[in-house]
Design an enzyme around this catalytic site. Structure first.
Site, mmCIF file in Angstrom:
data_model
loop_
_atom_site.group_PDB
_atom_site.id
_atom_site.type_symbol
_atom_site.label_atom_id
_atom_site.label_comp_id
_atom_site.label_asym_id
_atom_site.label_seq_id
_atom_site.Cartn_x
_atom_site.Cartn_y
_atom_site.Cartn_z
ATOM 1 N N ASP A 44 -2.220 10.857 0.432
ATOM 2 C CA ASP A 44 -3.784 10.091 0.660
ATOM 3 C C ASP A 44 -4.756 10.793 -0.503
ATOM 4 O O ASP A 44 -5.499 10.827 -1.218
ATOM 5 C CB ASP A 44 -4.017 10.240 2.032
ATOM 6 C CG ASP A 44 -4.021 11.495 2.393
ATOM 7 O OD1 ASP A 44 -3.625 12.968 1.420
ATOM 8 O OD2 ASP A 44 -5.019 12.323 3.347
ATOM 9 N N SER A 45 -3.023 11.525 -1.248
ATOM 10 C CA SER A 45 -4.204 11.974 -2.483
ATOM 11 C C SER A 45 -4.193 11.005 -3.600
ATOM 12 O O SER A 45 -4.972 10.594 -3.966
ATOM 13 C CB SER A 45 -2.687 12.852 -3.807
ATOM 14 O OG SER A 45 -2.028 12.710 -3.166
ATOM 15 N N ASP A 83 1.808 8.773 3.710
ATOM 16 C CA ASP A 83 0.937 9.355 4.607
ATOM 17 C C ASP A 83 -0.711 8.826 5.674
ATOM 18 O O ASP A 83 -0.766 8.271 5.079
ATOM 19 C CB ASP A 83 0.241 10.243 3.348
ATOM 20 C CG ASP A 83 -0.445 11.519 3.840
ATOM 21 O OD1 ASP A 83 -0.138 12.362 4.460
ATOM 22 O OD2 ASP A 83 -1.287 12.590 3.150
ATOM 23 N N LYS A 113 3.235 11.243 7.863
ATOM 24 C CA LYS A 113 3.610 12.521 7.171
ATOM 25 C C LYS A 113 1.324 12.755 7.963
ATOM 26 O O LYS A 113 1.199 12.085 7.670
ATOM 27 C CB LYS A 113 3.175 13.368 5.744
ATOM 28 C CG LYS A 113 2.555 14.440 6.281
ATOM 29 C CD LYS A 113 2.690 15.287 4.326
ATOM 30 C CE LYS A 113 2.099 14.575 3.803
ATOM 31 N NZ LYS A 113 -0.152 15.019 4.489
ATOM 32 N N GLU A 115 -1.388 15.793 9.021
ATOM 33 C CA GLU A 115 -2.404 17.001 8.940
ATOM 34 C C GLU A 115 -2.551 17.753 10.512
ATOM 35 O O GLU A 115 -3.200 16.601 11.033
ATOM 36 C CB GLU A 115 -3.095 16.930 8.327
ATOM 37 C CG GLU A 115 -2.819 16.285 6.990
ATOM 38 C CD GLU A 115 -3.808 16.196 5.444
ATOM 39 O OE1 GLU A 115 -4.971 16.705 6.433
ATOM 40 O OE2 GLU A 115 -3.678 16.037 4.593
ATOM 41 N N GLU A 182 0.950 24.104 2.489
ATOM 42 C CA GLU A 182 0.153 23.649 1.150
ATOM 43 C C GLU A 182 -0.599 24.880 0.973
ATOM 44 O O GLU A 182 -1.865 25.274 2.261
ATOM 45 C CB GLU A 182 -0.461 23.123 1.882
ATOM 46 C CG GLU A 182 -1.802 22.160 0.514
ATOM 47 C CD GLU A 182 -2.633 20.978 0.486
ATOM 48 O OE1 GLU A 182 -2.214 19.889 0.785
ATOM 49 O OE2 GLU A 182 -2.907 21.299 -0.986
HETATM 50 O O1 KIV Z 1 -1.681 13.603 -0.219
HETATM 51 C C1 KIV Z 1 -0.652 14.088 -0.790
HETATM 52 O O2 KIV Z 1 -0.476 13.999 -1.817
HETATM 53 C C2 KIV Z 1 0.133 15.353 -0.100
HETATM 54 C C3 KIV Z 1 0.614 16.524 -0.854
HETATM 55 C C4 KIV Z 1 -0.012 17.373 -1.548
HETATM 56 C C5 KIV Z 1 1.771 17.561 0.603
HETATM 57 O O3 KIV Z 1 -0.332 15.810 1.011
#
Ligand code: KIV
Length: 276
Positions: A44-45, A83, A113, A115, A182
């Protein structure tokens, strides 16, 4: 056949380091896949490095699915991990299941993934029970930056360190196949890596994690707004792109692009006919 969670878990047992990178589009994913990177995260970056949001919080399921599909189309061997964005897995187990399933069924990803540790463990358990591999993510979880007061190192006090370890154990127990650590102190990441049986994937968490993950724009130097302390720039793409764009602009203005090489010719007799 794409890499499986069994192979990823075996890499920890064999002491083989695991490499993971983010990708958000077809062309980049293809390069990363062909380079043999086993885990590709559609992080989600995306919100910050591609879409220009100030944080990852505004990112929606639709945006994530759009980019996940492109990454899946560009890959053959890597496991693609979607994510789960902010608030798509917090409200209820049903919500978490529904959105995780969308990543797999609509997006074509092979895993998701999310959090959090203890607080999301029940959701992780249900998603895994339904057949969807889950990667955990603890320490500095960017979807909680307002709670943390910014992008700060987590796990520095004895209580905070114990909490990160407790989160890792909760995720392992819930069935996560690996855990992103992280921005936690390197010695804490080493202890967690020793104490859990599933692979840890570090970002700003030192050398002793079972694997490493980076945001691809950070290692390529293609995101100019800021460079995180944990990132190493293996290239400086912003400089290369800026130079190429300026050269193109200059050549168009000067009339030196396109040349004959970049243009198509036409049959002379047809040309003569048209000129009449
Ligand atoms: O969103 C992302 O890119 C991440 C990574 C930095 C692990 O969660």
């Amino acid at each position: 056949m794409r890499i499986t969670i069994t192979q990823i878990k075996e890499m920890k047992q064999k002491g083989e380091k695991i490499t993971m990178l983010t990708a958000y589009d077809y062309a980049t994913a293809k390069i990363v896949d062909e380079a043999g990177i086993p885990l590709i995260l559609v992080g989600d970056s995306l919100g910050m490095v591609v879409l220009g949001y100030e944080s990852t919080i505004p990112v929606t399921m639709e945006e994530m699915l759009h980019h996940t599909k492109a990454v899946v189309r560009g890959t053959k061997q890597a496991m693609v991990i979607g994510d789960m964005p902010f608030m798509t897995y917090h409200i209820s187990v049903d919500d978490a299941l529904y959105n995780a399933a969308r990543f797999i069924q609509e997006g074509g990803a092979q895993a998701v993934k999310l959090e959090g540790g203890v607080t999301v463990a029940e959701k992780v358990r249900r998603i895994v029970e339904c057949g969807i591999p889950v990667m955990g993510h603890i320490g500095l979880t960017p979807q909680s930056i307002y709670q943390f007061g910014g992008f700060k190192v987590q796990g520095r006090t004895p209580e905070a360190a114990a909490k990160v370890l407790e989160d890792a154990r909760a995720l392992e127990e819930a069935g996560a196949f690996s855990i992103v650590l992280e921005t936690v102190p390197a010695p804490l990441a080493r202890i967690i890596t020793e104490k859990v049986n599933v692979p840890t994937i570090g970002i700003g968490a030192g050398i002793d994690c079972d694997g490493q993950v980076q945001v691809i724009n950070d290692i390529l130097g293609s995101f100019a707004d800021f460079v995180p302390k944990h990132a190493k720039q293996y290239a400086k793409l912003t400089d290369i792109i800026r130079k190429a764009v300026t050269q193109y602009d200059n050549e168009v203005k000067a009339g030196s692009f396109p040349t004959e090489k970049h243009s198509s010719s036409m049959d002379e007799s047809l040309l003569a006919e048209l000129a009449k």
